[in-house]
Design a protein around this motif. Sequence first.
Motif, PDB file in Angstrom:
ATOM      1  N   THR A   1      27.669  41.282  40.611  1.00  0.00           N
ATOM      2  CA  THR A   1      27.355  41.605  39.160  1.00  0.00           C
ATOM      3  C   THR A   1      28.405  42.178  38.335  1.00  0.00           C
ATOM      4  O   THR A   1      28.534  41.940  37.150  1.00  0.00           O
ATOM      5  CB  THR A   1      26.068  42.246  39.020  1.00  0.00           C
ATOM      6  OG1 THR A   1      25.983  43.670  39.715  1.00  0.00           O
ATOM      7  CG2 THR A   1      24.826  41.479  39.559  1.00  0.00           C
ATOM      8  N   MET A   2      28.998  43.011  38.985  1.00  0.00           N
ATOM      9  CA  MET A   2      30.160  43.660  38.107  1.00  0.00           C
ATOM     10  C   MET A   2      31.198  42.599  37.817  1.00  0.00           C
ATOM     11  O   MET A   2      31.768  42.742  36.668  1.00  0.00           O
ATOM     12  CB  MET A   2      30.605  44.784  39.094  1.00  0.00           C
ATOM     13  CG  MET A   2      31.847  45.813  38.634  1.00  0.00           C
ATOM     14  SD  MET A   2      32.565  46.911  39.552  1.00  0.00           S
ATOM     15  CE  MET A   2      31.151  48.164  39.638  1.00  0.00           C
ATOM     16  N   LEU A   3      31.575  41.595  38.960  1.00  0.00           N
ATOM     17  CA  LEU A   3      32.497  40.820  38.232  1.00  0.00           C
ATOM     18  C   LEU A   3      32.101  39.881  37.522  1.00  0.00           C
ATOM     19  O   LEU A   3      32.717  39.256  36.639  1.00  0.00           O
ATOM     20  CB  LEU A   3      32.983  39.918  39.700  1.00  0.00           C
ATOM     21  CG  LEU A   3      33.781  40.708  40.807  1.00  0.00           C
ATOM     22  CD1 LEU A   3      34.271  39.794  41.753  1.00  0.00           C
ATOM     23  CD2 LEU A   3      35.189  41.219  39.977  1.00  0.00           C
TER      24      LEU A   3
ATOM     25  N   SER B   1      38.027  39.319  46.118  1.00  0.00           N
ATOM     26  CA  SER B   1      39.337  40.176  45.485  1.00  0.00           C
ATOM     27  C   SER B   1      40.387  39.448  44.543  1.00  0.00           C
ATOM     28  O   SER B   1      40.756  39.943  43.638  1.00  0.00           O
ATOM     29  CB  SER B   1      40.043  40.661  46.708  1.00  0.00           C
ATOM     30  OG  SER B   1      39.275  41.417  47.731  1.00  0.00           O
ATOM     31  N   ILE B   2      40.358  38.230  44.841  1.00  0.00           N
ATOM     32  CA  ILE B   2      41.224  37.208  44.278  1.00  0.00           C
ATOM     33  C   ILE B   2      40.622  36.960  42.842  1.00  0.00           C
ATOM     34  O   ILE B   2      41.288  36.916  41.598  1.00  0.00           O
ATOM     35  CB  ILE B   2      41.615  35.826  45.086  1.00  0.00           C
ATOM     36  CG1 ILE B   2      42.379  36.185  45.936  1.00  0.00           C
ATOM     37  CG2 ILE B   2      42.237  34.794  43.802  1.00  0.00           C
ATOM     38  CD1 ILE B   2      42.549  35.080  46.827  1.00  0.00           C
ATOM     39  N   ASP B   3      39.189  37.150  42.890  1.00  0.00           N
ATOM     40  CA  ASP B   3      38.538  36.758  41.545  1.00  0.00           C
ATOM     41  C   ASP B   3      38.921  38.003  40.568  1.00  0.00           C
ATOM     42  O   ASP B   3      39.101  37.888  39.383  1.00  0.00           O
ATOM     43  CB  ASP B   3      37.085  36.478  41.553  1.00  0.00           C
ATOM     44  CG  ASP B   3      36.973  35.149  42.288  1.00  0.00           C
ATOM     45  OD1 ASP B   3      37.542  34.354  42.216  1.00  0.00           O
ATOM     46  OD2 ASP B   3      35.628  35.074  42.789  1.00  0.00           O
ATOM     47  N   ALA B   4      38.640  39.223  41.171  1.00  0.00           N
ATOM     48  CA  ALA B   4      38.946  40.410  40.453  1.00  0.00           C
ATOM     49  C   ALA B   4      40.291  40.416  39.895  1.00  0.00           C
ATOM     50  O   ALA B   4      40.544  40.747  38.804  1.00  0.00           O
ATOM     51  CB  ALA B   4      38.484  41.562  41.197  1.00  0.00           C
ATOM     52  N   LEU B   5      41.230  40.160  40.780  1.00  0.00           N
ATOM     53  CA  LEU B   5      42.617  40.186  40.060  1.00  0.00           C
ATOM     54  C   LEU B   5      43.047  39.143  38.929  1.00  0.00           C
ATOM     55  O   LEU B   5      43.535  39.727  38.210  1.00  0.00           O
ATOM     56  CB  LEU B   5      43.726  40.096  41.521  1.00  0.00           C
ATOM     57  CG  LEU B   5      43.663  41.108  42.630  1.00  0.00           C
ATOM     58  CD1 LEU B   5      44.379  40.685  43.715  1.00  0.00           C
ATOM     59  CD2 LEU B   5      44.457  42.359  41.588  1.00  0.00           C
ATOM     60  N   ARG B   6      42.359  38.028  39.327  1.00  0.00           N
ATOM     61  CA  ARG B   6      42.643  36.877  38.051  1.00  0.00           C
ATOM     62  C   ARG B   6      41.625  37.583  36.876  1.00  0.00           C
ATOM     63  O   ARG B   6      42.334  37.331  35.644  1.00  0.00           O
ATOM     64  CB  ARG B   6      41.807  35.604  38.634  1.00  0.00           C
ATOM     65  CG  ARG B   6      41.821  34.755  37.693  1.00  0.00           C
ATOM     66  CD  ARG B   6      41.393  33.478  38.214  1.00  0.00           C
ATOM     67  NE  ARG B   6      40.275  33.537  38.956  1.00  0.00           N
ATOM     68  CZ  ARG B   6      40.033  32.565  39.766  1.00  0.00           C
ATOM     69  NH1 ARG B   6      40.482  31.516  39.976  1.00  0.00           N
ATOM     70  NH2 ARG B   6      38.830  32.687  40.375  1.00  0.00           N
TER      71      ARG B   6
ATOM     72  N   SER C   1      38.809  46.736  37.663  1.00  0.00           N
ATOM     73  CA  SER C   1      39.730  47.950  38.420  1.00  0.00           C
ATOM     74  C   SER C   1      38.506  48.472  39.167  1.00  0.00           C
ATOM     75  O   SER C   1      39.187  49.090  40.277  1.00  0.00           O
ATOM     76  CB  SER C   1      40.590  48.779  37.318  1.00  0.00           C
ATOM     77  OG  SER C   1      41.227  48.094  36.561  1.00  0.00           O
ATOM     78  N   ASN C   2      37.532  49.098  38.549  1.00  0.00           N
ATOM     79  CA  ASN C   2      36.524  49.850  39.451  1.00  0.00           C
ATOM     80  C   ASN C   2      36.140  49.028  40.688  1.00  0.00           C
ATOM     81  O   ASN C   2      36.000  49.549  41.891  1.00  0.00           O
ATOM     82  CB  ASN C   2      35.204  50.059  38.510  1.00  0.00           C
ATOM     83  CG  ASN C   2      35.511  51.085  37.408  1.00  0.00           C
ATOM     84  OD1 ASN C   2      36.598  51.731  37.503  1.00  0.00           O
ATOM     85  ND2 ASN C   2      34.731  51.079  36.597  1.00  0.00           N
TER      86      ASN C   2
END
Length: 756
Positions: A30-32, A85-90, A51-52
Motif C-alpha cells: 500500500t505504501m508503493l 524494489s525496482i518499482d520503488a526506485l522507478r 525512500s521509506n
Amino acid sequence: MAKLRWARWLGALVLLLTTHVATATVYSSTMLSEANSLVDIVPKQSKQLASNYLAQRTLSAQTEQSPSSVSRDESDSRTRSPGSSIDALRILARAEFNLGNQHIALQHLAEAKGLATKYNLPFLKLDLQLLDIRMRWLMSGDSRAALSALDDWQTSFEQIQNPQQLARGLQYKMTMLKADIASVDGLSSKAESLYQIAKAHADESKSNYTSIQFHTTLGKHYLANKQYNLALSELLLSYWKAIESDSGILLAEVNRTLGQLFYERRVLDKASEHLSQAADFYDNYENSPLLAPTLKRIGDINYDQGKYNLALVHYFNAMDHERIQSNVESVIDIRISLAATYLHLVNYPLAEQYLDRAQTLLEYADIPRLKAHALLLEAGLASYKQNADAVLSNAQQALAIAKQTGDVSAQKSAYQLIYLGYELSGDYQNALEYLKHYNSLALIEQEKLDLISEDAFRQQKEFVEQTLHLVGQKKELEKTHNEYLKFQKITFTLFIISALLFIFILRRGHIISVQREELDRLNNDLFTHSRSGLKNLRMLNAKLPVSLEESINKFEKWHVGELIHEPLNDRLRFTMIDVPFLRNMYLQHGYEEGLKLERAFGEYLRERVKHPARIYHFSDANLLYIEPNSEQETDPELVFNKIQQWVAEFEPKRNINRIIRMGMADYPFLPRAYTAVNDKELVDILLMSTSTARTLSMKEHCSQWVYLKAIENAPAASLATGNIRKACKHSINQGLIKVHSSYKNEESIKKLLKDE
C-alpha cells in the motif's frame, strides 16, 4: 515559431506525467501504491514514501528463475522483492524528475536497471529503459538521440520471447513515446499515425486508466496543434470516463487540460469552471506543484474578464504556493501578472513595485517571453506618466523580442504602445504607420477567432446531433429488450400470481394487523421526542397551523355576526419555556443518568399538564406550553408561577438548576386583526421574548419572564412587513405592543428586544 516550440516542450513535460505510466501497475504494498498515486500531484511526499519503503525493508535474497518473471509478492513486511524494489526506485526517479532533480532521477533508474539485470528481469529492464529515454529526451530536447535509442530498444525487445500481454504493454509505451516526440517536433501527421497505432491497445485494454490516459494525451496533442474541436472530443471522452471510473487524479488532469482548451478558445466561463474543479482537487494535497499554475490560470481568466480584484486573489494564492515550489519562471510570471492587474486598477506604485521585482529576477533568468511582457508593462507605465521616450524605447525592445519568439499578441501590444508613444511625442506620421501595423494584426487575430467560433458551432451541432441519435437508439433498444423480457415471463408470472393470490388472501388479515401495530408505533416515535417522550416539533408543525386556522374561522364568523357570542374559549396563551438544566444535565450527570432524568421530566410534565392545555418539546432545552386563555386580562405571572412551581417540585432532592426563562404571547396576537400573525410568526415572537428573558435571567441569576401584548386597536399593517421581528421592534417603539416582564425596568427590556 520559438513560442510554439516552447509551448510544445511544456506540453511534453506534462506528457511525461501521463504516458509512461499509462499501463497501471498493481503494487502489493500500500505504501508503493500511495507513492505512485502521489508522484505527479505531490512528488515530495511520493519521494518520502518510496525512500521509506526502501529504507525500512531489506532486499530478499530470492532470485527469480523465469526470464519474464515480475515478482512483487511480499508475504514478509520486513523484506522487499527485486520487482517491488525496482518499482520503488522507478517511483523515486519520477518523483525526483518532477522536483527538478534530473540527474538524481537518472541515478535511481540506473540502480533499478542494475537490479533488473542482476535478477534477470528483461521486461522490467526494457520498461526502465523507456522511462530513461523519455527523461533524457525531455532534458536535452534531442529527438534524434531519443529515436536512435528507441531503435536500439526495439532490437533488444525483439530478441526476447515472452508472454504476449507484457510485450504488448511495452510496445504500447514505446509507440506512445515515439508519438510524443513527433508531436513536440511539430510532425503532426506522423504523431497522429503513431497515436492511432497505440489506440488499438488502449481500446482493447480492460483498464480504464489506460484508456483515459490515452485519450487525454491525444487531446493534449490536438490542443498543442490548435485543433480545438478534435481536442474537445478526446478530452470530453476522457472527462466522462474519469467520472464513471471515479478517478479523482485523472479527472483533475482532464479538467486542467479542458480549462486550457476553453481558455484558448476564449470560452472563459467554461474554462473557469473546469480549472476551479481541478484546483479544488489539488488543494486537498499539501504543496502540490500543480495547484499554483492552475490558480495562476484562473487569475488570468478573471483578468481577461475584467475582474481584477478577483484576479489579484488568485495571483496571490498562486504566488504563495510558488514560494514553496521555488519555480523562478512562474514567480516572475505571477509578478508580471500582478503588475499588469494593478496597472488596470490604476495603482501605479504597486504596479511598479511588482514590475521591478520581476525585472530584478529577469536579470538572472533568460526568458524572452517574460522579458517582452515586462518591457510592455514598463512602456504602459511610461505612457501614463506621459514619458514618450520611455514608451518608445521599451515598446520597441519588446517588439524585437516578440518578433524573435513569434508572439503575435505581444507584437500587437507593442505596436499599440509605439503608436501611443509617437502620438505623445507629436510624431503623427509614425504614429499612423504603427497604428496600421496594430490594426493589421488585430484583424488577423479577429479572423482567427471568427473562424474558431464558426468551426466550433458546426462541431457542437454535429456533436449534439450524434448524441441525440445515440440516446434515441439506446432508448429504443432498451424498450425492445424490456418488452421481450415482459412477454417471455408473462406465463410464468401468471402462474406465480395465481399461486400467491390464495396465500395473500390468507395472510392479508394478519399482515394488516401487524402493520396497524407497526404504524401506531411509528406514529408514536415520529411525533414524540426520542428522550423526553413529550410531543415534539414535528407534531407541533402538523397540529398548530390547523388549530390556529380553526380559531381564526370562529373569530371571523363572530366578527361578521354569524356567531352571537365572542369565542373567548378559543383564545390561546403561548408560552416558550427555556429550562437550562435540560441543556446541561448530560454534562453534569452523564449520558445514562441524563437520559433517565429527561425521560422522568417528560413523564412528570405529562401528568401536570391537563387537557385542553398541551406541551411540546420544541428543542433540547425549550418547551412550548399552550393553554386556553378565555379571559383576556389573565395575569401572565400566574402562568409563570405555575410552571416555576412545576420545575421546583420535580425531584426536589436532586441538585439541579431550577431557573426558568419564559416568553409569552396570546393568540390572536392582534385583537382586531386575527389573521395578521400566522403560526410561524407567532413562534418567532415567542423566541424573541424568550431570548430576552434568558438574557435578563443570565444578568440577574434568577427566573424571568417577558410577555408581549398588543394593544386593543393595533392595526394589522403594523406587523405585515414580511419580517415579524423587525415589525415587533418597530411596534414596541410606537407603543402598539406593550412589554410586560418580571423585570421592572421597561426601558432596559426594550433595549434588549431591539438587540435581538
